[in-house]
Enzyme design. Sequence first.
Site, PDB file in Angstrom:
ATOM      1  N   ARG A   1      70.625 -18.768  23.752  1.00 14.41           N
ATOM      2  CA  ARG A   1      69.730 -18.850  22.606  1.00 14.41           C
ATOM      3  C   ARG A   1      70.533 -19.249  21.374  1.00 14.41           C
ATOM      4  O   ARG A   1      71.669 -18.808  21.183  1.00 14.41           O
ATOM      5  CB  ARG A   1      69.017 -17.511  22.360  1.00 14.41           C
ATOM      6  CG  ARG A   1      67.960 -17.182  23.406  1.00 14.41           C
ATOM      7  CD  ARG A   1      66.762 -18.103  23.249  1.00 14.41           C
ATOM      8  NE  ARG A   1      65.704 -17.879  24.230  1.00 14.41           N
ATOM      9  CZ  ARG A   1      65.548 -18.594  25.341  1.00 14.41           C
ATOM     10  NH1 ARG A   1      66.415 -19.544  25.635  1.00 14.41           N
ATOM     11  NH2 ARG A   1      64.534 -18.354  26.154  1.00 14.41           N
TER      12      ARG A   1
ATOM     13  N   HIS B   1      68.501 -28.866  25.055  1.00 13.16           N
ATOM     14  CA  HIS B   1      67.790 -27.740  25.686  1.00 13.16           C
ATOM     15  C   HIS B   1      67.355 -28.093  27.120  1.00 13.16           C
ATOM     16  O   HIS B   1      66.169 -28.037  27.454  1.00 13.16           O
ATOM     17  CB  HIS B   1      66.577 -27.334  24.852  1.00 13.16           C
ATOM     18  CG  HIS B   1      66.179 -25.896  25.086  1.00 13.16           C
ATOM     19  ND1 HIS B   1      65.725 -25.078  24.084  1.00 13.16           N
ATOM     20  CD2 HIS B   1      66.156 -25.143  26.219  1.00 13.16           C
ATOM     21  CE1 HIS B   1      65.436 -23.879  24.575  1.00 13.16           C
ATOM     22  NE2 HIS B   1      65.693 -23.897  25.884  1.00 13.16           N
TER      23      HIS B   1
END
Length: 311
Positions: free
Chosen positions: A226, A274
């Site tokens: 994250r 991502h």
Amino acid sequence: MTTILFAAGQRAWPVWQAPLRAALVEAGIDADLTLEAAPEDVDVMIYAPGGDTPADFTPFTNCRLVQSLWAGVERIAPNPTLTQPLCRMVDPGLTQGMVEYVVGHVLRAHLGVEAVKSAQRARDWAPVIPPLASERPVAILGLGALGAACGRALVGLGFQVLGWSRTARQIDGITCYHGTAGLRDVLEKAEIVVTLLPATAGTENTLNADTLALLPRGAAIINPGRGSLIDDDALLAALDSGQIGHATLDVFRSEPLPQDHRYWAHPNVTVTPHIAADTRPGTAARVVAENIRRMLTGDPLLNLVDRSAGY
């Protein structure tokens, strides 16, 4: 018949519809899988947050399960209107994708690929001989399903794997640490650090100016977890000073990464968009169907989120 609302966005519907229907049939579930339903008729919600998905769960008075399609639930779990059981996504395809990403980039850091490329650009015949994997300490911060799987894969390649979590864990082949003192011990040893912690108030800026300074000079950072796990300004300063030799970053506080962000052009940063562990409908649909079956039969749900912990 079980009414299942697909509340993960209309753009995702064409990709998910067929795998979900097939998985539900395979699991023997008589279901109405739909994009639209009266809230009071919904038994299960398949969910991913976004512009066209519900943000208020209050009207779904008979819903008995909210199944996230994402591994991370930090954008769902804090919602005060959500009182239904929430399960996060952990599926074989997602796990395998994360393992491949982590192993690939750990090997890239271990083998000194960036130094090899620099020498090549300079046409400099300068052999880069790495130590053996058994001589390279690699830290995994976060020992959930994904962290444990990545750690085991690295152990299989011969690396010294140090694992850290906020609470005590035991995993064969991984030297496990926990708590504040444990984090210091791990970082003081690790030459490569992989961050796979959930995004919570307790994990924000786990890697900051103080913790980055604990690492051996020139250590590599790999973050497929994250964006909030890293203090960006502190990491950039550590990269500029050489305290951190290279950072491979897949997740960011703001996505897509803003065009003017320093990470894009920094010579010692690799940006990936991502992609480390995307949810793959073919395998994830079976996890969704299995959790719905469990809900219907009263069996324990898979990957049930602990609201107090945030994951």
